[in-house]
Design a protein around this motif. Structure first.
Motif, PDB file in Angstrom:
ATOM      1  N   UNK A 192       0.748  -1.145  -0.117  1.00  0.00           N
ATOM      2  CA  UNK A 192      -0.074  -0.043   0.190  1.00  0.00           C
ATOM      3  C   UNK A 192       0.849   1.239   0.134  1.00  0.00           C
ATOM      4  N   UNK A 193       0.374   2.250  -0.514  1.00  0.00           N
ATOM      5  CA  UNK A 193       1.123   3.542  -0.814  1.00  0.00           C
ATOM      6  C   UNK A 193       0.586   4.567   0.306  1.00  0.00           C
ATOM      7  N   UNK A 194       1.244   5.032   1.113  1.00  0.00           N
ATOM      8  CA  UNK A 194       0.679   6.119   1.974  1.00  0.00           C
ATOM      9  C   UNK A 194       0.043   7.303   1.162  1.00  0.00           C
ATOM     10  N   UNK A 195      -1.089   7.719   1.790  1.00  0.00           N
ATOM     11  CA  UNK A 195      -1.829   8.811   1.078  1.00  0.00           C
ATOM     12  C   UNK A 195      -2.715   8.366   0.077  1.00  0.00           C
ATOM     13  N   UNK A 196      -2.838   7.015  -0.288  1.00  0.00           N
ATOM     14  CA  UNK A 196      -3.494   6.701  -1.216  1.00  0.00           C
ATOM     15  C   UNK A 196      -5.162   5.617  -0.804  1.00  0.00           C
ATOM     16  N   UNK A 197      -5.810   5.960  -1.444  1.00  0.00           N
ATOM     17  CA  UNK A 197      -7.149   5.049  -1.237  1.00  0.00           C
ATOM     18  C   UNK A 197      -6.721   3.698  -1.710  1.00  0.00           C
ATOM     19  N   UNK A 198      -7.105   2.591  -0.795  1.00  0.00           N
ATOM     20  CA  UNK A 198      -7.026   1.345  -1.486  1.00  0.00           C
ATOM     21  C   UNK A 198      -7.811   0.425  -0.727  1.00  0.00           C
ATOM     22  N   UNK A 199      -8.182  -0.805  -1.307  1.00  0.00           N
ATOM     23  CA  UNK A 199      -8.895  -1.662  -0.724  1.00  0.00           C
ATOM     24  C   UNK A 199      -8.072  -3.043  -0.503  1.00  0.00           C
ATOM     25  N   UNK A 200      -8.186  -3.595   0.584  1.00  0.00           N
ATOM     26  CA  UNK A 200      -7.339  -4.650   1.132  1.00  0.00           C
ATOM     27  C   UNK A 200      -8.612  -5.658   1.789  1.00  0.00           C
ATOM     28  N   UNK A 201      -7.835  -7.235   1.431  1.00  0.00           N
ATOM     29  CA  UNK A 201      -8.817  -8.102   2.085  1.00  0.00           C
ATOM     30  C   UNK A 201      -7.654  -8.759   3.372  1.00  0.00           C
ATOM     31  N   UNK A 202      -8.367  -8.806   4.272  1.00  0.00           N
ATOM     32  CA  UNK A 202      -7.583  -9.389   5.584  1.00  0.00           C
ATOM     33  C   UNK A 202      -8.158  -9.993   6.762  1.00  0.00           C
ATOM     34  N   UNK A 203      -7.667 -10.327   7.714  1.00  0.00           N
ATOM     35  CA  UNK A 203      -8.149 -11.027   8.818  1.00  0.00           C
ATOM     36  C   UNK A 203      -7.947 -10.301   9.930  1.00  0.00           C
ATOM     37  N   UNK A 204      -9.014 -10.117  10.820  1.00  0.00           N
ATOM     38  CA  UNK A 204      -8.787  -9.269  12.151  1.00  0.00           C
ATOM     39  C   UNK A 204      -8.111 -10.456  12.906  1.00  0.00           C
ATOM     40  N   UNK A 205      -6.863  -9.837  13.387  1.00  0.00           N
ATOM     41  CA  UNK A 205      -5.849 -10.726  14.333  1.00  0.00           C
ATOM     42  C   UNK A 205      -5.967 -10.145  15.933  1.00  0.00           C
ATOM     43  N   UNK A 206      -6.429  -8.918  16.045  1.00  0.00           N
ATOM     44  CA  UNK A 206      -6.514  -8.288  17.368  1.00  0.00           C
ATOM     45  C   UNK A 206      -7.727  -7.056  17.499  1.00  0.00           C
ATOM     46  N   UNK A 207      -8.436  -6.935  18.562  1.00  0.00           N
ATOM     47  CA  UNK A 207      -9.055  -5.807  18.777  1.00  0.00           C
ATOM     48  C   UNK A 207      -9.316  -5.421  19.967  1.00  0.00           C
ATOM     49  N   UNK A 208      -9.343  -4.091  20.297  1.00  0.00           N
ATOM     50  CA  UNK A 208      -9.606  -3.715  21.532  1.00  0.00           C
ATOM     51  C   UNK A 208      -9.633  -2.331  21.917  1.00  0.00           C
ATOM     52  N   UNK A 209     -10.498  -1.853  22.985  1.00  0.00           N
ATOM     53  CA  UNK A 209     -10.904  -0.263  23.119  1.00  0.00           C
ATOM     54  C   UNK A 209      -9.789   0.083  24.342  1.00  0.00           C
ATOM     55  N   UNK A 210      -9.506   1.425  23.972  1.00  0.00           N
ATOM     56  CA  UNK A 210      -8.734   1.956  25.187  1.00  0.00           C
ATOM     57  C   UNK A 210      -9.116   3.478  25.255  1.00  0.00           C
ATOM     58  N   UNK A 211      -8.575   4.183  26.272  1.00  0.00           N
ATOM     59  CA  UNK A 211      -9.372   5.540  26.526  1.00  0.00           C
ATOM     60  C   UNK A 211      -8.173   6.448  26.352  1.00  0.00           C
ATOM     61  N   UNK A 212      -8.250   7.551  25.656  1.00  0.00           N
ATOM     62  CA  UNK A 212      -7.049   8.533  25.483  1.00  0.00           C
ATOM     63  C   UNK A 212      -7.605   9.997  25.481  1.00  0.00           C
ATOM     64  N   UNK A 213      -6.556  10.631  25.616  1.00  0.00           N
ATOM     65  CA  UNK A 213      -6.744  12.407  25.842  1.00  0.00           C
ATOM     66  C   UNK A 213      -7.283  12.838  26.976  1.00  0.00           C
ATOM     67  N   UNK A 214      -7.260  14.074  26.988  1.00  0.00           N
ATOM     68  CA  UNK A 214      -7.955  14.686  28.364  1.00  0.00           C
ATOM     69  C   UNK A 214      -9.049  14.281  28.706  1.00  0.00           C
ATOM     70  N   UNK A 215      -9.927  14.024  27.787  1.00  0.00           N
ATOM     71  CA  UNK A 215     -11.398  13.842  27.855  1.00  0.00           C
ATOM     72  C   UNK A 215     -11.617  12.283  28.030  1.00  0.00           C
TER      73      UNK A 215
END
Ligand code: ADP
Ligand code: MG
Length: 816
Positions: free
Chosen positions: A176-199
């Motif tokens: 993939x080229x940075x800055x360009x739109x693209x479509x990829x097929x992949x598998x989710x290998x990890x997922x999680x939520x976190x909290x960030x920033x002042x708020x």
């Protein structure tokens, strides 16, 4: 009588095409060169220059195969006359291209339009069924779809993809080229939520891998929704822009589709649909796909054969298949750029029935009987004699058009389009006097009370020398005065009425209404215009609008009306000097405004909001009126006007501004329509990027109404970017409302500009009035020709489909 054939044209000596000539001179030498010859050849054995010339001519003609011509050119350009073997080989290759050119492949067959046969009624009824009728659409989904604007089976079919994704070859994540739109097929290998920033904002982050590299996916919004979807192990197709951050490959808020097992969504061109938030991309696609498969093939395609042939259209069944299920060989670019023949065919079909309906509407009005006004013109002459100006040529012309309509024994249904300040009111009043002279009454309906009162004031002063007194009827007129006015209208004693929509409300009846005039017609709905017409016995109707649109568009959109273009401003007008400025110029602008106030002029300051709002950081009229009265305009008299004020408050403010008590009027766009205070010479619009160009043009029209040079300043706060700024700059150069409207159409689409929703038109499903102007014109012409050839619409299913498309609106919308 001189006929066309008596004129002689110089004819070209012979009709030989460049390809034929090329073949004639290139073949013999190539044959000769392809055989073995011991001796050295003469340098002119091959007339290369002439041949290359002919190749270019043949290419320009466009009849011969360009590929073959190109290859022949390359073979001959640097012909190895001296090297025997190479020469022989090259000549043979050349001969092969010659053969190619001699036997061009057959032209592509004309597209097939499979016209529907038999009765299309059952199918049309099926199309009108609610979407819940479809398989896979239960009550919950039907409700989601309905909120999204998809109510019927037909709505589902016409819900066209907004984008196509080419999944025939997907890019590996690693490439993939940075800055360009693209479509990829992949598998989710990890997922999680976190909290960030002042708020402590919740962030969802997931990792997707295609076996080669890993992509980080980040969400700041809708985190719960996506967290539920992106389970580890899920197969997904992602579409988004690649960004590099901390050395990671990342997509922020990519479009995601979770692949659902058996369904093979890879290796093909996949349509992507807009969808209700509650629904997944895949679910939406399944619904549309299933509908297409079940019903699409039976869609009624009833355009007349000559039309489909002339315009190379394909039938609706084929067109919808192509758009909803592009095959493996599909031209994705054409689909994405909305220039596929399938879409063109659907749009043409839609516009054909639009045009046909318009013409039928016009025809049915023309067939009604109406009042034939034949005034001597005495009243009009007396008014003209007292006017402080002469009518422009355009005013005279339009008055002539109106006069001819009024004289005809059929009801007039005419729209007068004229830029702000082009002088529509006086034209309308002269027309009204024609009706009055013949013993009829005239009514002028305006969209706001302020405007109605203003018109009433103008009309009263113009009519006073003629001994006529117009009456005013708005929602405010109550009790005894109202009864008196109603009485005067019913008895016929009141000849001219000016008012708001109060005119068409209960209890108003005319003795003899002959002419109904609607100012700023786009502010009124079809029903309101029809109600006005109903107050008389088929009175003439004159509609007026200050939002001119390009002619082609007008002819289609208002195809049921006769059009007059008041396309000339009175000669004494100084164009309003317009400047687009940035936020940093604000103080300087306010100082400039004060200078105008100091010499006795007045100014409007317009803001996009009534009051400050949590949801927006735009400046509001209320807050700014406060700030400015104690800040930049301290010591000046500042008034405030906005749409949430009660109407008598509004009137009071307006009257104070008119009388000069307020020097500055801080306002929202309530002042956009019609307000006429000639002493106001400055218009400052804040957050100008928030407004349409046509709307800004209207606002600008509030100044420049007296003899003094006026100014319009558009403050752009830059949030629309450099493009937004450039868009505004157009107003610095352009003074014509029609051209401003055209530019607006190109960038923003018709939307509110035309008041389309109120125009009583069928909804546009596939057509885009800006992109499709040419088709609009072509389809309208074909519809016209068809109606001329088959006035009763007796052939094929045309009438049935027409009625279906217009859903009864044909009869309803006879006015405007
Ligand atoms: P609009 O077309 O925007 O409704 P109006 O009818 O309000 O314009 O006219 C704008 C102003 O121009 C009015 O003050 C009107 O009296 C004046 N006017 C109209 N026709 C002419 C003319 N031929 N010459 C000069 N002034 C005119
Ligand atoms: Mg006007």
């Amino acid at each position: 009588m001189a006929s066309e054939d008596s004129v002689t044209f110089p004819m070209p000596a012979a009709e030989i095409s460049a390809v034929d000539e090329l073949l004639r001179i290139v073949e013999p030498p190539l044959r000769y060169l392809s055989t073995a010859h011991p001796r050295r050849l003469a340098p002119n054995a091959l007339p290369t220059r002439r041949i290359l010339e002919l190749i270019d001519l043949a290419a320009a003609e466009g009849r011969a195969d360009r590929g073959a011509l190109g290859r022949l050119r390359a073979l001959l350009a640097d012909f190895p006359l001296d090297a025997e073997e190479a020469r022989q080989r090259r000549a043979e290759e050349g001969l092969r291209e010659v053969e190619h050119l001699k036997h061009p492949p057959a032209p592509p067959p004309a597209p097939v339009y499979a016209a529907s046969e038999g009765d299309v009624t059952p199918m049309l009824m099926l199309l009108s069924q609610p979407a819940q009728f479809l398989k896979g659409v239960g009550p919950k989904r039907a409700a989601d779809l309905a909120r999204f604007g998809i109510a019927t089976v037909e709505d589902v079919l016409y819900h066209l993809p907004f984008r196509y994704e080419d999944r025939r070859s997907l890019t590996p994540i690693a490439q993939l080229v940075p800055g360009q739109q693209a479509t990829v097929a992949a598998e989710i290998v990890a997922a999680g939520t976190s909290y960030a920033g002042r708020r402590r904002r919740r962030i969802l982050e997931a990792k997707a891998s295609d076996g080669g590299a890993v992509l980080t996916l980040t969400w700041f919004h809708q985190t719960a929704y996506f967290a539920a979807k992106l389970k580890v192990g899920a197969r997904v197709v992602l579409h988004g822009k690649l960004e590099m951050g901390y050395g990671r490959r990342q997509m922020i808020h990519p479009e995601v589709e979770v692949l659902e097992g058996v369904e093979d969504e890879l290796g093909r061109v996949v349509p992507i649909y807009e969808k209700p938030t509650e629904m997944s991309v895949g679910a939406m696609r399944k619904i549309v796909g299933a509908t297409r498969a079940e019903i699409g093939a039976r869609l009624p395609s009833v355009l007349p054969r000559p039309v489909t042939e002339r315009h190379r259209l394909i039938d609706l069944a084929a067109a919808f298949r192509e758009l909803h299920e592009p095959d493996r060989a599909a031209d994705v670019e054409a689909l994405n750029e909305r220039r596929s023949n399938a879409l063109r065919s659907i749009v043409f079909d839609e516009l054909f029935f639009l045009g046909l309906g318009m013409m039928l509407r016009k025809r049915s009005i023309a067939a009604e009987s109406g009042i034939a006004f034949r005034p001597q013109g005495a009243l009009a002459r007396r008014l003209r004699a007292t006017l402080p100006f002469r009518l422009t040529a355009a005013q005279e012309r339009v008055l002539g058009e109106i006069g001819a309509d009024m004289a005809a024994p059929h009801p007039m249904n005419r729209l007068m389009q004229g830029d702000v300040g082009s002088g529509k009111t006086v034209v309308a009043l002269l027309a009204a006097l024609g009706a009055v002279e013949c013993g009829y009454q005239a009514a002028l309906m305006a969209p706001t009370e302020i405007l109605a009162e203003q018109h009433h004031g103008t009309v009263r002063s113009w009519l006073a020398p003629l001994g006529l007194a117009p009456v005013l009827l708005t929602g405010k007129v109550k009790g005894a005065p109202r009864r008196q006015i109603l009485q005067a209208l019913a008895s016929g004693e009141a000849k001219v009425l000016v008012g708001t929509h109060a005119i068409i409300q209960e209890g108003v009846s005319f003795a003899r209404l002959g002419l109904g005039i609607v100012d700023e017609q786009h502010r009124f709905g079809v029903l309101q215009r029809k109600a006005l017409k109903g107050l008389g016995d088929n009175p003439d109707i004159l509609l007026m609008t200050a939002t001119p649109i390009p002619r082609t568009l007008a002819m289609t959109l208002y195809g049921d009306l006769d059009l007059s273009f008041l396309d000339e401003l009175p000669p004494d007008r100084l164009p309003v000097e317009t400047r687009v400025v940035r936020e940093r110029d604000r103080e300087r602008i306010y100082e400039r405004v004060c200078k105008e106030l100091d010499v006795g002029r007045q100014a409007y300051l317009v803001f996009p909001l009534v009051e400050d709002s949590e949801a927006s950081d735009l400046r509001s009229a209320k807050a700014m009126a406060r700030d400015l009265a104690t800040g930049a305009f301290r010591g000046y008299r500042v008034g405030l006007l906005h749409g949430q004020m009660k109407s008598d408050e509004k009137d009071a403010v307006m009257r104070r501004f008119q009388g000069g008590d307020h020097q500055v009027l801080v306002a929202t766009t309530v002042i956009e329509v019609g307000i006429d205070v000639p002493n106001a010479t400055v218009m400052v619009v804040d957050h100008a990027e928030q407004f349409g160009l046509a709307q800004l043009h209207q606002l600008r029209g509030r100044v420049g109404r007296g003899g003094a040079q006026s100014f319009c300043v558009l403050i752009s706060t830059g949030r629309a970017g450099p493009q937004g700024f450039e868009r505004l700059k157009l107003l610095e150069r352009e003074t014509s409302g029609a051209r401003v409207a055209e530019a607006d159409l190109e960038t923003r689409g018709p939307g509110d500009l035309l008041g389309l929703r109120q125009a009583g038109l069928p909804d546009f499903r596939a057509a885009n009035l800006v992109r499709d102007v040419r088709l609009l014109e072509e389809a309208r012409r074909e519809a016209e020709a068809h109606l001329a050839a088959d006035p009763g619409l007796t052939k094929g299913g045309v009438r049935l489909v027409l009625e279906h498309r217009w859903q009864g609106r044909l009869g309803l919308a006879q006015v405007g």
